[in-house]
Design a protein around this motif. Structure first.
Motif, PDB file in Angstrom:
ATOM      1  N   ASP A 162      53.718  35.050  50.938  1.00 55.09           N
ATOM      2  CA  ASP A 162      54.639  34.928  51.756  1.00 55.09           C
ATOM      3  C   ASP A 162      54.259  35.573  53.277  1.00 55.09           C
ATOM      4  N   GLY A 163      53.066  34.994  53.638  1.00 59.76           N
ATOM      5  CA  GLY A 163      52.702  35.558  54.980  1.00 59.76           C
ATOM      6  C   GLY A 163      52.228  36.947  55.036  1.00 59.76           C
ATOM      7  N   GLY A 164      51.783  37.430  53.888  1.00 59.04           N
ATOM      8  CA  GLY A 164      51.256  38.773  53.995  1.00 59.04           C
ATOM      9  C   GLY A 164      52.600  40.008  53.715  1.00 59.04           C
ATOM     10  N   GLU A 165      53.832  39.310  53.526  1.00 62.35           N
ATOM     11  CA  GLU A 165      54.894  40.249  53.337  1.00 62.35           C
ATOM     12  C   GLU A 165      55.133  40.751  51.889  1.00 62.35           C
ATOM     13  N   LEU A 166      54.209  40.098  51.098  1.00 65.73           N
ATOM     14  CA  LEU A 166      54.046  40.544  49.478  1.00 65.73           C
ATOM     15  C   LEU A 166      52.754  40.468  49.228  1.00 65.73           C
ATOM     16  N   ILE A 167      52.173  41.989  48.664  1.00 68.31           N
ATOM     17  CA  ILE A 167      51.019  41.977  48.071  1.00 68.31           C
ATOM     18  C   ILE A 167      50.953  41.855  46.380  1.00 68.31           C
ATOM     19  N   HIS A 168      50.790  40.745  45.975  1.00 71.43           N
ATOM     20  CA  HIS A 168      50.558  40.585  44.511  1.00 71.43           C
ATOM     21  C   HIS A 168      48.998  40.879  44.198  1.00 71.43           C
ATOM     22  N   THR A 169      48.965  41.690  42.993  1.00 67.10           N
ATOM     23  CA  THR A 169      47.670  42.249  42.623  1.00 67.10           C
ATOM     24  C   THR A 169      47.250  41.576  41.267  1.00 67.10           C
ATOM     25  N   LEU A 170      46.240  40.567  41.199  1.00 62.66           N
ATOM     26  CA  LEU A 170      45.570  40.223  39.998  1.00 62.66           C
ATOM     27  C   LEU A 170      45.081  41.558  39.271  1.00 62.66           C
ATOM     28  N   PRO A 171      45.341  41.525  38.016  1.00 66.14           N
ATOM     29  CA  PRO A 171      45.075  42.883  37.172  1.00 66.14           C
ATOM     30  C   PRO A 171      43.539  42.904  37.057  1.00 66.14           C
ATOM     31  N   SER A 172      43.305  44.146  36.832  1.00 60.95           N
ATOM     32  CA  SER A 172      41.708  44.304  36.478  1.00 60.95           C
ATOM     33  C   SER A 172      41.717  43.984  34.895  1.00 60.95           C
ATOM     34  N   ARG A 173      40.494  43.924  34.579  1.00 64.42           N
ATOM     35  CA  ARG A 173      40.312  43.609  32.988  1.00 64.42           C
ATOM     36  C   ARG A 173      40.848  45.058  32.182  1.00 64.42           C
ATOM     37  N   LEU A 174      40.601  46.034  33.006  1.00 66.98           N
ATOM     38  CA  LEU A 174      41.082  47.362  32.054  1.00 66.98           C
ATOM     39  C   LEU A 174      42.429  47.317  32.112  1.00 66.98           C
ATOM     40  N   ASP A 175      43.315  46.731  33.116  1.00 66.21           N
ATOM     41  CA  ASP A 175      44.694  46.631  33.256  1.00 66.21           C
ATOM     42  C   ASP A 175      45.178  45.741  32.072  1.00 66.21           C
ATOM     43  N   CYS A 176      44.456  44.532  31.915  1.00 59.19           N
ATOM     44  CA  CYS A 176      45.050  43.774  30.590  1.00 59.19           C
ATOM     45  C   CYS A 176      44.571  44.454  29.352  1.00 59.19           C
ATOM     46  N   ARG A 177      43.637  45.059  29.358  1.00 56.30           N
ATOM     47  CA  ARG A 177      43.406  45.826  27.874  1.00 56.30           C
ATOM     48  C   ARG A 177      44.404  47.070  27.916  1.00 56.30           C
TER      49      ARG A 177
END
Length: 316
Positions: free
Chosen positions: A150-165
């Motif tokens: 959204d033009g930098g208005e939203l930062i969506h973070t792809l989870p780390s491997r540790l987050d998945c676990r």
């Protein structure tokens, strides 16, 4: 009715051997390919049209993820099925691959894989290119990857491997399987009608004392139960499963190390720690003692959280 097993037989019995070897999901013990197009879920990458042997599904109670839409798919190896009738927990056969693609404004952002091969369950994430024509494997024991939307208005973070676990293995420690969106509380007619199960699975309905309570219990299933399951894992906490949530929240003191309070104060959402952690704590201007919940994967507050939880608490 066409079933997964029948479709898989047609796909895997083709005389065109090249078409099978080009799809990693047919041989999930092989190393993951660098591009999502070689994984073999999408027959057409531009439209994200799946191969016929990949079945779409939706859980009854979805996890909010920064407002991104999610497209979920399941692949089962030829001749295999999920056993949701005779086993507890449900048994997912070797060769199972689950896909979840996150979409913002009709553009794919990431595709997560949860798959079972001969070594057990594993994870992978593919980050889509800006043209939406393919996605690249996030390599190694990856860290979190922030993505501007959204033009930098939203930062969506792809989870780390540790987050998945953290989420999946905490759930596995309690439930016996790391799969979150295919369960007795989450499965609907889509996978059943597609023939994904060896026999009709035993499903559970959520029934609160009021419609507002039913909605709140469903919200917990989608957004809270991976950790709030009452298990013994390091990241587990008190159970918010439908059979336990009422007794574990209403009038109960919080066990938070950062602040004191009552989890749910009947009639008063603003005094209820559960409401504060889900609705208030994730906002940028919150200065209270409690941690935001869920603790991973959110940059913005779920707009459905406040009305669902406040309606339940105010009605108690």
């Amino acid at each position: 009715m066409t079933t997964i097993a029948a479709i898989l037989f047609c796909a895997c019995s083709s005389s065109d051997s090249a078409s099978t070897t080009e799809r990693w999901l047919l041989e999930p013990d092989d190393p993951l390919p660098q591009s999502l197009s070689s994984v073999g879920v999408f027959d057409d990458m531009r439209s994200r049209t799946t191969y016929e042997d990949v079945v779409g599904y939706a859980p009854k109670h979805a996890l909010f993820s920064n407002g991104l839409a999610k497209e979920r798919y399941l692949y089962l190896a030829e001749g295999t099925h999920i056993d949701g009738d005779s086993t507890e927990p449900w048994e997912f056969p070797e060769g199972t691959v689950l896909f979840k693609t996150f979409v913002w404004d009709d553009m794919p952002v990431e595709t997560r894989l949860l798959f079972r091969n001969r070594d057990g369950w594993d994870y992978a994430i593919y980050q889509w290119r800006t043209d939406g024509l393919d996605a690249d494997l996030v390599p190694g024991n990856w860290a979190e990857v922030p993505v501007e939307l959204d033009g930098g208005e939203l930062i969506h973070t792809l989870p780390s491997r540790l987050d998945c676990r953290t989420c999946h293995e905490t759930h596995e420690e309690f439930a016996g399987v790391p799969v979150l969106g295919v369960s007795d509380l989450q499965t609907g007619d889509d996978l059943i009608e597609a023939g994904a199960f060896a026999a009709p699975p035993v499903l559970k309905d959520i029934e609160g004392r009021t419609s507002e309570e039913t909605a709140a219990l469903g919200y917990f299933v989608g957004n809270c139960n991976p950790c709030h399951n009452g298990g013994d894992a390091l990241n587990s906490s008190f159970s918010l499963y439908p059979d336990d949530a009422i007794a574990n929240t209403i009038g109960q003191p919080t066990e938070s190390e950062t602040g004191e309070g009552i989890r749910v104060v009947p009639g008063s959402p603003e005094e209820s720690v559960l409401f504060i952690t889900v609705v208030d704590a994730p906002t940028s201007d919150y200065r209270g003692p409690f941690k935001a919940m869920p603790p991973l994967g959110l940059s913005v507050v779920d707009p459905d959280a406040a009305p669902v939880l406040s309606a339940w608490i105010e009605g108690l």
